[in-house]
Design a protein around this motif. Structure first.
Motif, PDB file in Angstrom:
ATOM      1  N   THR B  33       2.867  15.817 -57.294  1.00  0.00           N
ATOM      2  CA  THR B  33       1.847  16.495 -58.095  1.00  0.00           C
ATOM      3  C   THR B  33       0.492  15.805 -57.936  1.00  0.00           C
ATOM      4  O   THR B  33      -0.553  16.448 -57.794  1.00  0.00           O
ATOM      5  N   ARG B  34       0.522  14.465 -57.951  1.00  0.00           N
ATOM      6  CA  ARG B  34      -0.733  13.728 -57.728  1.00  0.00           C
ATOM      7  C   ARG B  34      -1.309  14.058 -56.353  1.00  0.00           C
ATOM      8  O   ARG B  34      -2.511  14.274 -56.197  1.00  0.00           O
ATOM      9  N   LEU B  35      -0.415  14.103 -55.361  1.00  0.00           N
ATOM     10  CA  LEU B  35      -0.855  14.422 -54.001  1.00  0.00           C
ATOM     11  C   LEU B  35      -1.519  15.798 -53.966  1.00  0.00           C
ATOM     12  O   LEU B  35      -2.594  15.980 -53.373  1.00  0.00           O
ATOM     13  N   ALA B  36      -0.905  16.779 -54.633  1.00  0.00           N
ATOM     14  CA  ALA B  36      -1.460  18.136 -54.641  1.00  0.00           C
ATOM     15  C   ALA B  36      -2.834  18.148 -55.307  1.00  0.00           C
ATOM     16  O   ALA B  36      -3.771  18.796 -54.821  1.00  0.00           O
ATOM     17  N   LEU B  37      -2.972  17.396 -56.401  1.00  0.00           N
ATOM     18  CA  LEU B  37      -4.269  17.357 -57.089  1.00  0.00           C
ATOM     19  C   LEU B  37      -5.345  16.725 -56.210  1.00  0.00           C
ATOM     20  O   LEU B  37      -6.475  17.205 -56.139  1.00  0.00           O
ATOM     21  N   THR B  43     -10.236  19.775 -50.948  1.00  0.00           N
ATOM     22  CA  THR B  43     -10.650  21.049 -50.359  1.00  0.00           C
ATOM     23  C   THR B  43     -11.978  21.483 -50.965  1.00  0.00           C
ATOM     24  O   THR B  43     -12.758  22.188 -50.318  1.00  0.00           O
ATOM     25  N   GLY B  44     -12.223  21.091 -52.210  1.00  0.00           N
ATOM     26  CA  GLY B  44     -13.494  21.420 -52.859  1.00  0.00           C
ATOM     27  C   GLY B  44     -13.667  22.914 -53.091  1.00  0.00           C
ATOM     28  O   GLY B  44     -14.776  23.399 -53.295  1.00  0.00           O
ATOM     29  N   GLU B  45     -12.579  23.659 -53.050  1.00  0.00           N
ATOM     30  CA  GLU B  45     -12.678  25.115 -53.142  1.00  0.00           C
ATOM     31  C   GLU B  45     -11.482  25.641 -53.910  1.00  0.00           C
ATOM     32  O   GLU B  45     -10.357  25.593 -53.419  1.00  0.00           O
ATOM     33  N   PHE B  49      -7.202  26.467 -52.895  1.00  0.00           N
ATOM     34  CA  PHE B  49      -6.085  25.829 -53.586  1.00  0.00           C
ATOM     35  C   PHE B  49      -5.172  26.882 -54.226  1.00  0.00           C
ATOM     36  O   PHE B  49      -3.948  26.778 -54.154  1.00  0.00           O
ATOM     37  N   GLN B  50      -5.813  27.911 -54.813  1.00  0.00           N
ATOM     38  CA  GLN B  50      -5.011  29.000 -55.405  1.00  0.00           C
ATOM     39  C   GLN B  50      -4.109  29.650 -54.359  1.00  0.00           C
ATOM     40  O   GLN B  50      -2.931  29.898 -54.596  1.00  0.00           O
ATOM     41  N   ASN B  51      -4.687  29.901 -53.177  1.00  0.00           N
ATOM     42  CA  ASN B  51      -3.889  30.508 -52.104  1.00  0.00           C
ATOM     43  C   ASN B  51      -2.703  29.622 -51.720  1.00  0.00           C
ATOM     44  O   ASN B  51      -1.592  30.107 -51.510  1.00  0.00           O
TER      45      ASN B  51
END
Ligand SMILES: Cc1cc2nc3c(=O)[nH]c(=O)nc-3n(C[C@H](O)[C@H](O)[C@H](O)COP(=O)(O)OP(=O)(O)OC[C@H]3O[C@@H](n4cnc5c(N)ncnc54)[C@H](O)[C@@H]3O)c2cc1C
Lengths: 563, 68
Positions: B33-37, B43-45, B49-51
Motif C-alpha cells: 500500500t505504501r508502494l502504491a501511494l 505519477t503526479g496525475e 492512478f485511478q486508471n
C-alpha cells in the motif's frame, strides 16, 4: 518408473536392444595404451566419441548398462544440436523422426495469455526446436557408433577406479567377463549426474537446489494438437502448480506437473496418484479418448556445476560437469555442445596437430555457457515454481495482469536454449573488430546458416577445419589470395568460401550472392572477412583484410604457433 | 506515456518480488500500500492512478484473478 507388471525396458513404443558384454582384450593380457577412453555412453559420451572419430581419433567407450536410458528424459533438441549432428554426419534419422516446432501457448486459469514464437529467420536450415525421445537420440548415435571402426564400444563395463599413471590415466574396469585395467592418455568423464569419476577424484558440483518438484509422465494417446509447447499456470487440474505438455513422436505426450508443497514425493509417484493427476490434466486439455501410461519420474531443478571441467587429463562433459533445470530444455543440448567443443580440440591434440594448450579453452568456454544457461534457467524456474511468497505474489500478479495487458506477458517466455557466444574466449582474440559491423553474428557467436540460391545452405559448404569467408564482388586481391595460401598451410582442412561475384580458384569455393541476402545476414560490405571455427562459431571478423590478425586467430583455434 | 523496455520491466518485477519477501508476511500489505501511494505521488496525475487502480481491480472483484 513403469506401470505395475511392466519391466524397466518394456516400453509401449521403443524396442530396447540388449547389448552383450564383449571380452576385453585387456582381460587376456593384451593391453595397450589408448589415446582416449570415454566413461559413459549416454548421449554426451556417444557424441564425443563420434566427434573424435570424425577427425580420425580412436576411442574406447564404456557403459555400465546393457542398453539405452530407461525412459524418455530429455525431449527437446535445439537447432544448435542439429548442427552438431549434421557436422558428425548423423543428422538424417533425427530429421526423419523428430517433430520440429517453434510455437507455444501459455494459459492462466484456462485462458491463453502468451504466444511463444521462437525466432526463425525464414532462410535457416533447421527449426528452433525438435521433439524426440532421448532413447531415439541414443539409438541414432549408437547406430553411427556401430558403423565406426574407430569406436570400441563396451557395454556392461563399469569404471570403478581412476588413478594417474606416468603421464596418463589408469582406469579400473569391471565387466561380466572379468576385471581389467585400461590405460589412456585422456579420459572423458561422461558418466552423468551421479558421476563416479567426479567423486573418485574428490570433486563436487557447486550451486543451488530449487524447491519446486515436478512429476514427468509420458502417455500414449491419439490427441489432436500441433507440436507446440503448452504451459498451464494455475490450471483447474493442478491448482497451485504449473503443467507443461509436449508432443513427441509415436503418439507419445510428455506431461510435466508441479507438485504442491504439501505433497510427499513417495506418495506423489505411486502409480495410482500419477494416473489420477494425469487423467485430470488430460481432461482439462480436452482429451476424452483412451490413453496409456508409458513411464514417469520425479524431478527438481538444480543449478550445479564444477569449478573446472578439467582435472589434469580428465575432462568432464555433460551432466557429470553440470546439472541445469529442465525448463528451457538445456540438459541435453548444453551437454552436446560440451562434447563437440572438447571433441574437435582433443582430436587435434591427439593427432599431434595442435599444442596441448588448445585444451585450456574447453573449461572456460563451456563453463561460461553453463553460467549463461543458469542465468536464464533461474529466471524461468522462478516463474514456473516461485520459490518464496514474494516471488509467488509477483508471479501471480503478472499472470493475472497478462490476461488483459501486453506488458507482463513476456515474463512467461521460457527462454529456450540459445547457443552461447564465446566472445571472451582466448580463441576469440579480436572481439573489438565487431565495432566495424552494423549487425551480423558477433565474434564468438554461432554463424547463421542461410539458404543459397541453389537450394543448399551456407554451412553445407563448411568443412571440418576452419572456414574462411571472403565477401568480394570483383576479383580477389593478391593479399587475399596469399592469405588463403597461408591459412591452408596452417590448416589442411581449411575451407575458403568466396562470397559474391568474384569467382574462385581451387581450393577456394565460389558462392553466388546475386541478391546480396547472404552479405546482408553477415552485415558484410565488399572486402569483409569472417573466420569460423570447426564448430562454426565466429572466431573473428574483419571489415577489411588484416592478414596478421586472421592468422593469429586461426593459430589460436588450431593450437599451432605461428612461425 | 512511455512504455518500459522489457528488461527494465523484468528488473522491476524482480525488485518487487524480493522486496515483498524483505517486508515479510506480516507487513506485506502495508508495504504494498505504501508502494502504491508513493507511485501515485510520483505519477503526479490522479487520473492515471485511478486508471491503474481500476486495472488492478479488474478480475479480482469478479473473483477471477489470483488468490495467493
Ligand atoms: C527424469 C529426467 C528427465 C529429464 N528431462 C529432460 C528434459 O526434458 N530436457 C533436457 O534437456 N534434459 C532432461 N534431462 C536431462 C538429460 O537427460 C541429461 O542432461 C542427459 O541425459 C545428459 O547426458 P549424459 O550423457 O551427460 O548423461 P547420462 O545420460 O546420464 O549418461 C551417463 C551414462 O554413463 C553411464 N555410467 C555412469 N557411471 C558409469 C561408470 N562408473 N562406468 C560406466 N558407465 C557409467 C550411465 O549408465 C549412463 O549411460 C532429464 C533427466 C532426467 C533424469
Amino acid at each position: 518408473m513403469r506401470p505395475a507388471g511392466r519391466s524397466t525396458y518394456d516400453s509401449l513404443y521403443f524396442d530396447y536392444p540388449l547389448f552383450a558384454a564383449k571380452r576385453a582384450p585387456e582381460i587376456d593380457g593384451i593391453a595397450r595404451r589408448r589415446q582416449v577412453v570415454i566413461v559413459g555412453a549416454g548421449p554426451i559420451g556417444m557424441t564425443a566419441a563420434l566427434t573424435l572419430a570424425r577427425y580420425g581419433v580412436a576411442s574406447v567407450l564404456l557403459d555400465n548398462k546393457e542398453t539405452f536410458n530407461d525412459g524418455s528424459r530429455a525431449t527437446c533438441i535445439a537447432r544448435a544440436s542439429m548442427h552438431i549432428f549434421e557436422r558428425l554426419g548423423v543428422v538424417k534419422p533425427f530429421i526423419d523422426k523428430a517433430l520440429g516446432w517453434r510455437f507455444g501457448r501459455s494459459y492462466y486459469k484456462g485462458r491463453q495469455f502468451f504466444r511463444l514464437d521462437m525466432p526463425h529467420p525464414a532462410h535457416e536450415k533447421y527449426l528452433p526446436m525438435y521433439n524426440l525421445q532421448q532413447q531415439y537420440v541414443e539409438k541414432f548415435l549408437h547406430d553411427a557408433i556401430t558403423a565406426s571402426p574407430l569406436i570400441d564400444m563396451r557395454w556392461l563395463s563399469e569404471c570403478t577406479g581412476i588413478a594417474s599413471e606416468s603421464g596418463g590415466v589408469r582406469l579400473e574396469i569391471a565387466s561380466p567377463e572379468g576385471a581389467y585395467q585400461l590405460d589412456a592418455d585422456y579420459v572423458l568423464a561422461a558418466d552423468g549426474a551421479r558421476s563416479t569419476l567426479r567423486s573418485q577424484l574428490g570433486l563436487r558440483l557447486k550451486g543451488e537446489n530449487y524447491e519446486g518438484r515436478y512429476v514427468i509422465a509420458d502417455v500414449q494417446m491419439d490427441h489432436d494438437f500441433p507440436t507446440e509447447r503448452r504451459a498451464l499456470f494455475e490450471p483447474e487440474s493442478n491448482p497451485g502448480g504449473t503443467v507443461l505438455i509436449h508432443r513427441q513422436p509415436d503418439n507419445i505426450w510428455r506431461v510435466d506437473y508441479q507438485l504442491r508443497d504439501n505433497e510427499r514425493a513417495e506418495e506423489a509417484i505411486s502409480e495410482e496418484n500419477i494416473r489420477t493427476r494425469v487423467a485430470a490434466i488430460l481432461e482439462e486439455i480436452g482429451h476424452t479418448g483412451p490413453w496409456a501410461l508409458e513411464w514417469w519420474s520425479i524431478y527438481s531443478a538444480n543449478t550445479l556445476l564444477l569449478d573446472d571441467y578439467r582435472q589434469g587429463r580428465v575432462f568432464f562433459i555433460g551432466d557429470s560437469a553440470h546439472i541445469v533445470p529442465i525448463f528451457g530444455v538445456r540438459g541435453l543440448n548444453n551437454g552436446l555442445a560440451d562434447a563437440h567443443n572438447l571433441g574437435w580440440k582433443l582430436a587435434l591434440v591427439a593427432r599431434g596437430e595442435a599444442d596441448e594448450g588448445l585444451l585450456d579453452s574447453y573449461s572456460p568456454e563451456r563453463r561460461g555457457a553453463t553460467l549463461d544457461v543458469f542465468a536464464n534457467a533461474t529466471k524461468s524456474t522462478r516463474f514456473m515454481t516461485p520459490p518464496t511468497r514474494g516471488w509467488r505474489l509477483a508471479r501471480d500478479a503478472a499472470l493475472s495482469l497478462s490476461l488483459d495487458h501486453e506488458f507482463p506477458r513476456a515474463l512467461a517466455n521460457p527462454r529456450q536454449m540459445q547457443p552461447y557466444t564465446y566472445g571472451a574466449s582466448e580463441l576469440t582474440p579480436y572481439p573489438g573488430r565487431d565495432r566495424a559491423f552494423a549487425g551480423g553474428p558477433v565474434c564468438g557467436a554461432a554463424a547463421p546458416n542461410p539458404r543459397l540460391a541453389d537450394g543448399t545452405h551456407l554451412l553445407d559448404h563448411a568443412g571440418d577445419g576452419m572456414t574462411l569467408m571472403i565477401f568480394r564482388q570483383r576479383g580477389l586481391s593478391s593479399e587475399e589470395a596469399a592469405l588463403i595460401g597461408a591459412l591452408a598451410a596452417l590448416d589442411r582442412r581449411l575451407t575458403a568460401l568466396i562470397i559474391g561475384g568474384a569467382g574462385a580458384d581451387a581450393p577456394a569455393i565460389a558462392i553466388a550472392d546475386a541478391d546480396g541476402a547472404l552479405s546482408a545476414s553477415f552485415s558484410a560490405c565488399d572486402g569483409a572477412i569472417y573466420l569460423l571455427r570447426p564448430d562454426l562459431h565466429v572466431a573473428g571478423r574483419w571489415a577489411n583484410l588484416s592478414s596478421d590478425e586472421i592468422l593469429t586467430t586461426a593459430g589460436r583455434c588450431l593450437g599451432v604457433a605461428l612461425s | 506515456m512511455t512504455t518500459m523496455p522489457f528488461d527494465e520491466m523484468e528488473a522491476a518485477y524482480e525488485l518487487l518480488a524480493t522486496a515483498i519477501d524483505r517486508a515479510g508476511p506480516d507487513a506485506e500489505a502495508l508495504f504494498l500500500t505504501r508502494l502504491a501511494l508513493l507511485l501515485a505521488h510520483d505519477t503526479g496525475e490522479l487520473s492515471r492512478f485511478q486508471n491503474a487502480v481500476e486495472a488492478a481491480l479488474a478480475g479480482i472483484t469478479e473473483g477471477g484473478a489470483a488468490k495467493p
